[in-house]
Design a protein around this motif. Structure first.
Motif, PDB file in Angstrom:
ATOM      1  N   ASP A 126     -10.399  -2.189   8.839  1.00  0.00           N
ATOM      2  CA  ASP A 126     -11.476  -2.128   7.844  1.00  0.00           C
ATOM      3  C   ASP A 126     -11.786  -0.656   7.605  1.00  0.00           C
ATOM      4  O   ASP A 126     -11.808   0.138   8.549  1.00  0.00           O
ATOM      5  N   TYR A 127     -12.022  -0.303   6.349  1.00  0.00           N
ATOM      6  CA  TYR A 127     -12.393   1.080   6.049  1.00  0.00           C
ATOM      7  C   TYR A 127     -13.528   1.067   5.047  1.00  0.00           C
ATOM      8  O   TYR A 127     -13.430   0.443   3.983  1.00  0.00           O
TER       9      TYR A 127
ATOM     10  N   VAL B 146      -9.800   9.618  20.352  1.00  0.00           N
ATOM     11  CA  VAL B 146     -11.054   8.893  20.607  1.00  0.00           C
ATOM     12  C   VAL B 146     -11.515   8.252  19.306  1.00  0.00           C
ATOM     13  O   VAL B 146     -11.259   8.777  18.221  1.00  0.00           O
ATOM     14  N   GLN B 147     -12.179   7.132  19.408  1.00  0.00           N
ATOM     15  CA  GLN B 147     -12.623   6.413  18.216  1.00  0.00           C
ATOM     16  C   GLN B 147     -13.824   7.102  17.598  1.00  0.00           C
ATOM     17  O   GLN B 147     -14.818   7.368  18.271  1.00  0.00           O
ATOM     18  N   LEU B 148     -13.714   7.400  16.316  1.00  0.00           N
ATOM     19  CA  LEU B 148     -14.789   8.036  15.570  1.00  0.00           C
ATOM     20  C   LEU B 148     -15.338   7.045  14.556  1.00  0.00           C
ATOM     21  O   LEU B 148     -14.742   5.993  14.290  1.00  0.00           O
ATOM     22  N   GLU B 149     -16.483   7.387  13.966  1.00  0.00           N
ATOM     23  CA  GLU B 149     -17.074   6.508  12.960  1.00  0.00           C
ATOM     24  C   GLU B 149     -16.123   6.352  11.768  1.00  0.00           C
ATOM     25  O   GLU B 149     -15.581   7.321  11.249  1.00  0.00           O
TER      26      GLU B 149
ATOM     27  N   ASN C  45       3.959   4.582  21.494  1.00  0.00           N
ATOM     28  CA  ASN C  45       3.139   3.447  21.945  1.00  0.00           C
ATOM     29  C   ASN C  45       1.703   3.841  22.310  1.00  0.00           C
ATOM     30  O   ASN C  45       0.940   3.005  22.796  1.00  0.00           O
ATOM     31  N   GLU C  46       1.326   5.082  22.084  1.00  0.00           N
ATOM     32  CA  GLU C  46      -0.032   5.528  22.436  1.00  0.00           C
ATOM     33  C   GLU C  46      -1.037   5.025  21.389  1.00  0.00           C
ATOM     34  O   GLU C  46      -0.760   5.014  20.191  1.00  0.00           O
ATOM     35  N   ARG C  47      -2.200   4.610  21.840  1.00  0.00           N
ATOM     36  CA  ARG C  47      -3.277   4.181  20.950  1.00  0.00           C
ATOM     37  C   ARG C  47      -3.987   5.414  20.398  1.00  0.00           C
ATOM     38  O   ARG C  47      -4.390   6.306  21.152  1.00  0.00           O
ATOM     39  N   VAL C  48      -4.131   5.475  19.081  1.00  0.00           N
ATOM     40  CA  VAL C  48      -4.810   6.598  18.426  1.00  0.00           C
ATOM     41  C   VAL C  48      -5.735   6.036  17.358  1.00  0.00           C
ATOM     42  O   VAL C  48      -5.747   4.830  17.088  1.00  0.00           O
ATOM     43  N   TYR C  49      -6.492   6.950  16.724  1.00  0.00           N
ATOM     44  CA  TYR C  49      -7.418   6.551  15.661  1.00  0.00           C
ATOM     45  C   TYR C  49      -7.241   7.500  14.489  1.00  0.00           C
ATOM     46  O   TYR C  49      -7.111   8.713  14.659  1.00  0.00           O
TER      47      TYR C  49
END
Length: 364
Positions: free
Chosen positions: A259-260, A291-294, A340-344
């Motif tokens: 979602d954006y 890290v997860q940002l707004e 395979n790394e999780r990113v944002y």
């Protein structure tokens, strides 16, 4: 000045060009750009007089030239194959258009030598074409086209036979020469980097129609439809299919795995009444965070390519292994991410584009 007015061209039941109109000012360098079969070479052949349009008019300096013979159109032309005469020296190849005009041998050779010096091939004038490299042959073909002081210069994919490094050198030389002489020039190419490097304006064609005509910056930053958006740029613009949803005053783009939230500054064309859209974002307008940002979008790294100064990182949105939502991001080379790394992902909200999925037209 060159003007095409409502030009169409049919070959039997096949339509190569449909209602093409174009204005080219004196001294401009214009690129006809598009994929194979889009009509760009047909347009050039019509300008040269080698093909007659099925309908429409061609103007040179305000005069209709539809039925003027190619030899009387005051044009110079460089073909993809260069088409040099193998039994003639470089000097005689360059001087050949002047020989056809009955210019005396001494005078035409002097002119050919001057043009050769301008293109930095004056030390090669006694050689035969078979003794030249591809780049040298290209310069001879250019010199021959310029020898008769044409009003317009037409280039039909003149760099397609050159290797990547030589292409850069030759296109720089063509642009330098065009600026020096101030000659109105039209180049046909399928290479958008080449077009952006040399042209003042670019006409993008698809299926025989001009999709957009403007400066390289206009086409890159403000594409009018999905075709132009994806064709301009390398790597190409990322395109994601979404649903446009409303939640009170908020507008949300919902795609496969993300979602954006659209910022309020991004206005939509009031003509758009649907919900199916495509979100476009160029690779350098996205940033990767660990890290997860707004308002960021979760993703997983699937490929990292080191390009030297930059890294091209391909990520998958969401956790569905069968998703078609892959995005490419251009990031600084010192960004350390692995497979395979999780990113944002965060998007430059002022630089994104939104298109009507049905029509392909931009709606922002």
């Amino acid at each position: 000045m060159i003007k095409l007015e409502g030009i169409s061209k049919k070959f039997g039941d096949s339509t190569a060009l449909e209602n093409v109109s174009l204005d080219i000012k004196r001294g401009e360098f214009v690129a006809l750009l598009g994929p194979s079969g889009c009509g760009k070479s047909t347009t050039l052949m019509i300008l040269a007089g080698l093909l007659q349009p099925t309908s429409g008019k061609v103007y040179f300096d305000g005069k209709i030239v539809n039925h003027v013979e190619p030899k009387d159109r005051d044009i110079g032309m460089v073909f993809q194959s260069y088409a040099l005469y193998p039994h003639m020296t470089v000097l005689d190849n360059i001087a050949f258009p002047l020989k056809q005009r009955k210019v005396k041998k001494k005078e035409r050779h002097q002119k050919a030598q001057e043009i050769a010096a301008m293109l930095q091939i004056d030390q090669l004038t006694d050689r035969m074409p078979s003794q030249l490299s591809g780049g040298q042959q290209q310069r001879v073909a250019m010199a021959r086209a310029l020898a008769k002081d044409p009003l317009f210069l037409l280039l039909d994919e003149p760099m397609s036979n050159l290797d990547a490094r030589l292409k850069v050198d030759v296109r720089d030389e063509i642009r330098r020469l065009q600026l020096k002489l101030g000659i109105t020039t039209i180049i046909v190419t399928h290479d958008q980097e080449e077009a952006m490097a040399v042209a003042d304006k670019i006409a993008i064609l698809q299926n025989g129609k001009i999709q957009q005509y403007g400066t390289p910056d206009e086409l890159f930053m403000k594409p009018v439809n999905l075709f132009v958006a994806h064709f301009m740029g390398n790597p190409p613009m990322n395109i994601l299919k979404c649903d446009l949803l409303r939640n009170g005053n908020e507008r949300i783009l919902r795609g496969d795995g993300f979602d954006y939230k659209l910022l309020s500054t991004k206005k939509l064309n009031t003509e758009f009444k649907g919900t199916k859209v495509a979100l476009g974002a160029r690779p350098h307008h996205l940033q990767i965070s660990k890290v997860q940002l707004e308002n960021s979008i979760p993703a997983k790294v699937v490929l990292v390519e080191q390009l030297g100064r930059e890294k091209l990182i391909k990520v998958m949105l969401g956790d569905n292994e069968n998703t078609t939502n892959f995005i490419r991001i251009l990031s600084p080379s010192d960004l350390n991410v692995s497979y395979n790394e999780r990113v944002y992902l965060t998007l430059d909200s002022e630089a994104i584009h939104i298109f009507d999925e049905e029509t392909g037209k931009v709606i922002t």
